[in-house]
Each structure stands twice: as structure tokens, then as C-alpha cells.
Design an enzyme around this catalytic site. Sequence first.
Site, short mmCIF file in Angstrom:
data_model
loop_
_atom_site.label_atom_id
_atom_site.label_comp_id
_atom_site.label_asym_id
_atom_site.label_seq_id
_atom_site.Cartn_x
_atom_site.Cartn_y
_atom_site.Cartn_z
N TYR A 26 0.94 -1.13 -0.19
CA TYR A 26 0.02 -0.03 -0.06
C TYR A 26 0.86 1.25 -0.19
O TYR A 26 1.81 1.23 0.78
CB TYR A 26 -0.90 0.08 1.17
CG TYR A 26 -1.92 1.05 1.40
CD1 TYR A 26 -2.86 1.38 0.40
CD2 TYR A 26 -1.74 2.21 2.40
CE1 TYR A 26 -3.78 2.49 0.69
CE2 TYR A 26 -2.37 3.14 2.33
CZ TYR A 26 -3.55 3.28 1.48
OH TYR A 26 -4.36 4.59 1.38
N VAL A 27 0.38 2.15 -1.12
CA VAL A 27 1.09 3.65 -0.83
C VAL A 27 -0.02 4.59 -0.62
O VAL A 27 -1.14 4.43 -1.57
CB VAL A 27 1.84 3.93 -2.01
CG1 VAL A 27 2.50 5.25 -2.08
CG2 VAL A 27 3.00 2.78 -2.23
N GLY A 66 2.34 7.39 -7.99
CA GLY A 66 2.86 7.91 -9.09
C GLY A 66 4.24 8.43 -9.19
O GLY A 66 4.76 9.11 -10.01
N GLY A 85 5.49 2.48 -4.82
CA GLY A 85 4.84 0.75 -5.12
C GLY A 85 6.03 -0.09 -5.60
O GLY A 85 6.33 -1.20 -5.34
N TYR A 139 0.86 -5.80 -12.02
CA TYR A 139 1.84 -6.83 -11.72
C TYR A 139 2.02 -7.68 -13.14
O TYR A 139 2.83 -8.30 -13.10
CB TYR A 139 0.82 -7.80 -10.65
CG TYR A 139 0.79 -6.95 -9.15
CD1 TYR A 139 1.71 -6.31 -8.75
CD2 TYR A 139 -0.47 -6.86 -8.74
CE1 TYR A 139 1.65 -5.54 -7.66
CE2 TYR A 139 -0.43 -6.36 -7.44
CZ TYR A 139 0.27 -5.51 -6.85
OH TYR A 139 0.08 -4.72 -5.91
N GLU A 178 -4.66 -21.10 -14.38
CA GLU A 178 -4.30 -22.51 -13.95
C GLU A 178 -5.89 -22.78 -13.24
O GLU A 178 -6.25 -24.03 -13.01
CB GLU A 178 -3.53 -22.96 -13.05
CG GLU A 178 -2.16 -22.88 -14.14
CD GLU A 178 -0.73 -23.02 -13.25
OE1 GLU A 178 -0.92 -23.15 -11.87
OE2 GLU A 178 0.30 -23.22 -13.92
#
Lengths: 169, 169
Positions: A94-95, A101, A105, A139, A151
Site C-alpha cells: 500500500y502507498v 505516481g 509501490g 503486476y 490454471e
Amino acid sequence: MASVRIREAQEGDCGHILRLIRELAEYEKLSDQVKISEEALRADGFGENPFYHCLVAEILAPGEPQEPCVVGYGLYCFVYSTWKGRAIYLEDIYVMPAYRGQGIGSKIIKKVAEVALDQGCSQFRLAVLDWNKGAMDLYKALGAQDLTEAEGWHSFCFHREALRELAGR
Amino acid sequence: MASVRIREAQEGDCGHILRLIRELAEYEKLSDQVKISEEALRADGFGENPFYHCLVAEILAPGEPQEPCVVGYGLYCFVYSTWKGRAIYLEDIYVMPAYRGQGIGSKIIKKVAEVALDQGCSQFRLAVLDWNKGAMDLYKALGAQDLTEAEGWHSFCFHREALRELAGR
């Protein structure tokens, strides 16, 4: 310009970590689920066999007399893959919105990756809510695979009552 | 009738555990992903700061001269919920097909629940493949919640190459 430092959390950071945990839960629209206390964070993270490890991001504005301000955290545990061996699991990252920006993170994620490699881990796992497209895209862009999509993995949890029922207590 | 015992794994069980890890991966149709060795299992589970803990199920037929036979295992780690505190994560649970239908899997799950409560955990987490309807139905019947279905959680993983890339190594 203010500088950012990512460092291991100390016990004295637990108040800041709790504040940020609550902010993150609000963002995830699940803040009614937060039951943790500062005391529990101190006991569980800074004893002999810690249940978690934590990184904090702090901002220090040069020339300003204030203390560094903790504006983000990444809380992780070591887990184990029976296929690949040692692994790291990032429970939270968390930021604070006002400090986004600036790549904070990403700095936390990179630091977790460094810790993982230093500890001989070959996987870095985390969980993301499917409506949080920004996080999912980030991510994936950083090279992570969505195992639920690829999967079919589903996360299950026995909560406290079910746990007691199971153990017959 | 043969009796079943669920006990903590010892270092000498690692050969049996590896055999069962491979069988489980074949069942999950993902056996090409198994890279772990018996040596790694020994080093990572039985040193000073173990990366995992393991239960094994063994069968002892009364009057028979053979050693007890390890027919199942449950491998878990301690993790941490920033909302609820200490938690346990069951990475794998497996019982050999010839020994199913005797409640051995449920015995392993109950034992994990006991360990969780003994260690002050309030969550018992695990992951299940969505085509494994039998397992999903069993965990739900035992009181588990499907968090992927209920809240939209997706499992992400940075594998080794992505991890190195992240850490710039």
C-alpha cells in the site's frame, strides 16, 4: 525534492503500519474486517519467531525538521512451494494516495524481490482483487502470472468459527 | 483393521513426502513443474528457521511386521493476515488413491486446524484448482469460504525469471 527510502520496519513503526492497514482496507471496501491491534502487530512481527516481515516506505523532505513520514508498506511472509521450494508471499502492499505516481509501490515490490532472492526463494506470490484492474495490470506488466486465470486456482479460507468447528473446540 | 496415525513429519520422512508430492502433481496434471529435491525438503523443513511444517498420515496394520507406511501428507506454513492476525496456509494435502474414503484427508485437515488454534491463528487458508470439484465441495462442506468466488481474489506469482528481472539481477 523529497527522497524516498524503503527499509525494514522496526517495532516502533507498528502504529504507522496499522494506520496504513486501515487505509488499505477502506480502499478494498472491506474495512469492517480489520480486527488487528498495534499490540498484536508488535508481538507477532518482532518476537523470536516472527509471523511476518514488513518493509516501510518513508519520505524525508530535505531541510525540513519533521521526522520522516511513513507513507507505504509491504508486509510479507515466507511460504513454501512443494514444487519449487522457498517462496515469499506479499500479503499487503500500500502507498498513500497523495504519494502515488512516484514509483514507491514499484520500489517496495523490487525490494521484496531482492529479499526473496537473498533468501533463496524462486517464487514471489501475492493476491489481487479482480476489480483492481490497475494493480492487476501493473503486476502483469512487471512479469507476474495470474494463476487463477491461467490454471484455475481459487483461494479458500476457514474463518475462526469454521476453524473451531474443525478442531472440535 | 489397519490404524491411521497423523503425526508431525520427521526429517527421515522426506523421501516419502517427495514421493507423495510427485503423485499429487500428477493428479493436478502439473507434474512437469516439480523441481524440488529430497535434500531441499530436508534443509528447508528441518533447520533452525523452517520454511514449512508437515504432517504425515501413516498406516500400521496390526500384527504385520512391516514398517508403518506413509500414505498422505499435509504441508503448511504460518502466514499473517493484516486484518485478523496469525494464519496458517495449507500448501498441499494429499492421500494416496488406495487409501481414500477412510477419512484420512479430513483427519489431516482437523489436525491442521488444531495446530492453527494452538498457535493463535484465526484463519486457515488453502488454494484449490477449480476443476477439482470434489475438493471444493469438501472444503465448503467443512465450512471454508471460496474467497475467489465471494470477493474476487486472484492468485498472482512472479516466477524465477520475473523475480530476477524485478531485482535487477
